[in-house]
Design a protein around this motif. Structure first.
Motif, short mmCIF file in Angstrom:
data_model
loop_
_atom_site.label_atom_id
_atom_site.label_comp_id
_atom_site.label_asym_id
_atom_site.label_seq_id
_atom_site.Cartn_x
_atom_site.Cartn_y
_atom_site.Cartn_z
N ASN A 1 1.83 7.99 11.11
CA ASN A 1 1.07 8.62 12.21
C ASN A 1 0.11 7.65 12.89
OD1 ASN A 1 -0.94 8.35 10.32
ND2 ASN A 1 -1.39 10.53 10.14
N LYS A 2 0.15 6.39 12.47
CA LYS A 2 -0.59 5.30 13.11
C LYS A 2 -2.10 5.54 13.19
CE LYS A 2 3.45 4.03 15.87
NZ LYS A 2 4.01 3.86 17.24
N ASP A 3 -2.65 6.08 12.09
CA ASP A 3 -4.11 6.22 12.03
C ASP A 3 -4.75 5.13 11.17
OD1 ASP A 3 -3.34 6.98 9.51
OD2 ASP A 3 -4.43 8.88 9.50
N ASN A 4 -3.93 4.12 10.82
CA ASN A 4 -4.38 2.96 10.06
C ASN A 4 -4.76 3.29 8.62
OD1 ASN A 4 -4.52 0.15 10.21
ND2 ASN A 4 -6.75 0.17 10.43
N VAL A 5 -4.23 4.41 8.12
CA VAL A 5 -4.45 4.80 6.71
C VAL A 5 -3.14 5.35 6.16
CG1 VAL A 5 -5.72 6.31 5.14
CG2 VAL A 5 -6.87 5.39 7.15
N ILE A 6 -2.79 4.98 4.95
CA ILE A 6 -1.62 5.55 4.29
C ILE A 6 -2.11 6.64 3.35
CG2 ILE A 6 0.21 5.12 2.60
CD1 ILE A 6 0.67 2.44 3.87
N ASP A 7 -1.74 7.89 3.67
CA ASP A 7 -2.19 9.03 2.87
C ASP A 7 -1.18 10.17 2.99
OD1 ASP A 7 -2.66 10.09 5.41
OD2 ASP A 7 -4.82 9.80 5.30
N THR A 8 -1.57 11.37 2.57
CA THR A 8 -0.65 12.50 2.57
C THR A 8 -0.36 13.03 3.97
OG1 THR A 8 -2.54 13.99 2.15
CG2 THR A 8 -1.30 13.21 0.24
N ILE B 1 15.08 5.60 -1.74
CA ILE B 1 16.32 6.36 -1.65
C ILE B 1 16.45 7.08 -0.32
CG2 ILE B 1 17.69 8.18 -2.74
CD1 ILE B 1 17.30 5.58 -4.38
N SER B 2 15.38 7.65 0.18
CA SER B 2 15.43 8.41 1.43
C SER B 2 15.36 7.47 2.64
CB SER B 2 14.29 9.42 1.49
OG SER B 2 13.04 8.79 1.32
N ALA B 3 15.79 7.99 3.78
CA ALA B 3 15.80 7.19 5.00
C ALA B 3 14.42 7.12 5.63
CB ALA B 3 16.78 7.80 6.00
N ASP B 4 14.17 6.06 6.38
CA ASP B 4 12.91 5.92 7.10
C ASP B 4 12.76 7.09 8.09
OD1 ASP B 4 12.32 3.59 5.79
OD2 ASP B 4 13.09 2.29 7.39
N PHE B 5 11.54 7.57 8.23
CA PHE B 5 11.18 8.64 9.18
C PHE B 5 11.88 9.97 8.88
CE2 PHE B 5 10.22 4.72 11.45
CZ PHE B 5 8.89 4.96 11.79
N THR C 1 4.17 8.18 -0.26
CA THR C 1 4.07 7.74 1.13
C THR C 1 4.00 6.22 1.13
OG1 THR C 1 2.91 9.74 1.82
CG2 THR C 1 2.65 7.81 3.20
N ASP C 2 4.82 5.58 1.96
CA ASP C 2 4.88 4.12 1.94
C ASP C 2 4.64 3.47 3.30
OD1 ASP C 2 7.21 4.77 3.27
OD2 ASP C 2 8.54 3.59 2.00
N ALA C 3 4.31 4.28 4.32
CA ALA C 3 4.10 3.72 5.66
C ALA C 3 3.11 4.57 6.44
CB ALA C 3 5.43 3.64 6.42
N PRO D 1 0.82 -1.22 0.00
CA PRO D 1 0.00 0.00 0.00
C PRO D 1 0.85 1.26 0.00
CG PRO D 1 -0.03 -1.05 2.16
CD PRO D 1 0.68 -1.99 1.26
N VAL D 2 0.62 2.15 -0.96
CA VAL D 2 1.35 3.41 -1.06
C VAL D 2 0.40 4.51 -1.51
CG1 VAL D 2 3.59 2.34 -1.60
CG2 VAL D 2 2.03 2.97 -3.46
N MET D 3 0.84 5.76 -1.39
CA MET D 3 0.14 6.90 -1.95
C MET D 3 1.16 7.69 -2.77
SD MET D 3 -2.51 8.90 -2.42
CE MET D 3 -3.78 8.50 -1.21
N ILE D 4 1.08 7.58 -4.09
CA ILE D 4 2.03 8.23 -4.99
C ILE D 4 1.51 9.61 -5.36
CG2 ILE D 4 3.25 8.06 -7.20
CD1 ILE D 4 2.65 5.00 -7.09
N GLN D 5 2.33 10.64 -5.12
CA GLN D 5 1.92 12.01 -5.41
C GLN D 5 2.51 12.55 -6.70
OE1 GLN D 5 1.84 14.64 -1.85
NE2 GLN D 5 2.37 12.81 -0.71
#
Length: 240
Positions: free
Chosen positions: A155-162, A181-185, A150-152, A124-128
């Motif tokens: 914010n732990k709201d159980n939805v992957i979004d912007t 390429i970028s680091a987690d968090f 967005t790939d994770a 699950p991802v959200m590609i912008q």
């Protein structure tokens, strides 16, 4: 007098509510959940739909943007007028030269000489945005796509979004070598390509004070990578 006072109180209440709505939701939650975080749920109020294919100039692949529309809206009688007459408004992406933007859940790729389709990812991802590096393709003979997505569920709201952290990925024009390429968090701010070096530069914010938001109080990291090599980001120091 009582009527005026009640009106003032009501106005203040509405103003307070309005201010609360404008408060930015933190992109990261550090609180330990009371139970294991579930896999982000599928929104059953929406249905998946694809746009017509897009072909970047000089490539042999078609890209089919995959997104979502409201199931209730799809069933309504509202239409969008166009040259072909009235139709449902189901467009989920925008295309300009060498770039696709939108709120996409996936992209499917197809070689122009084949009927088979290959999905970019099964997660699950959200590609912008998706950008084709046309100038680099002409120079180093590699056809590369750059993604902001967005790939994770940070914010732990159980939805992957912007409202979650924005990250940077690369792939080749077929969707293969899909690489983070970028680091987690770390929230990616922006990126650009320096043609003379064959390098992609980008900046990312680290939530230094751990308040869940990304702002001027946090540290900015600077990176570059060689597009002609292994796509491994190297951090460099510019500020203290």
């Amino acid at each position: 007098m009582k009527v005026i006072l009640n009106t003032v109180i009501a106005g203040v209440s509405l103003l307070t509510i309005g201010c609360k709505k404008e408060t930015e939701t933190p992109k990261v939650s550090y609180e330990a959940p009371s139970k294991a975080i579930e896999k982000p749920k599928l929104d059953t109020t929406k249905v998946e739909i694809a746009d017509l294919p897009i072909q970047f100039q000089g490539t042999q692949y078609l890209l089919f943007p995959i997104g979502e529309v409201s199931a209730s809206d799809r069933g309504k009688s509202g239409y969008e007028s166009g040259s072909s007459g009235s139709r449902f408004n189901t467009k989920i992406s925008n295309y300009s030269e060498n770039e696709i933007t939108g709120y996409l859940r996936n992209i499917k790729f197809q070689n122009v000489k084949s009927d088979s389709l290959q999905a970019l990812t099964n997660k699950p991802v959200m590609i912008q945005s998706v950008s084709y590096l046309k100038s680099q393709a002409d120079k180093i003979k590699q056809q590369i796509l750059v993604y902001l997505l967005t790939d994770a569920d940070t914010n732990k709201d159980n939805v992957i979004d912007t409202n979650d952290i924005q990250t940077l990925y690369l792939s080749d024009i077929s969707g293969q070598r899909f690489t983070k390429i970028s680091a987690d968090f770390q929230e990616v701010i922006d990126w650009n390509v320096i043609e003379a070096q064959n390098r992609l530069y980008f900046r990312a914010l680290d939530d230094t004070n751990k308040d869940g938001a990304f702002d001027r109080e946090d540290r900015v990291h600077y990176f570059y990578l060689d597009l002609a090599k292994d796509w491994k980001a190297t951090e460099y120091q510019l500020t203290k």
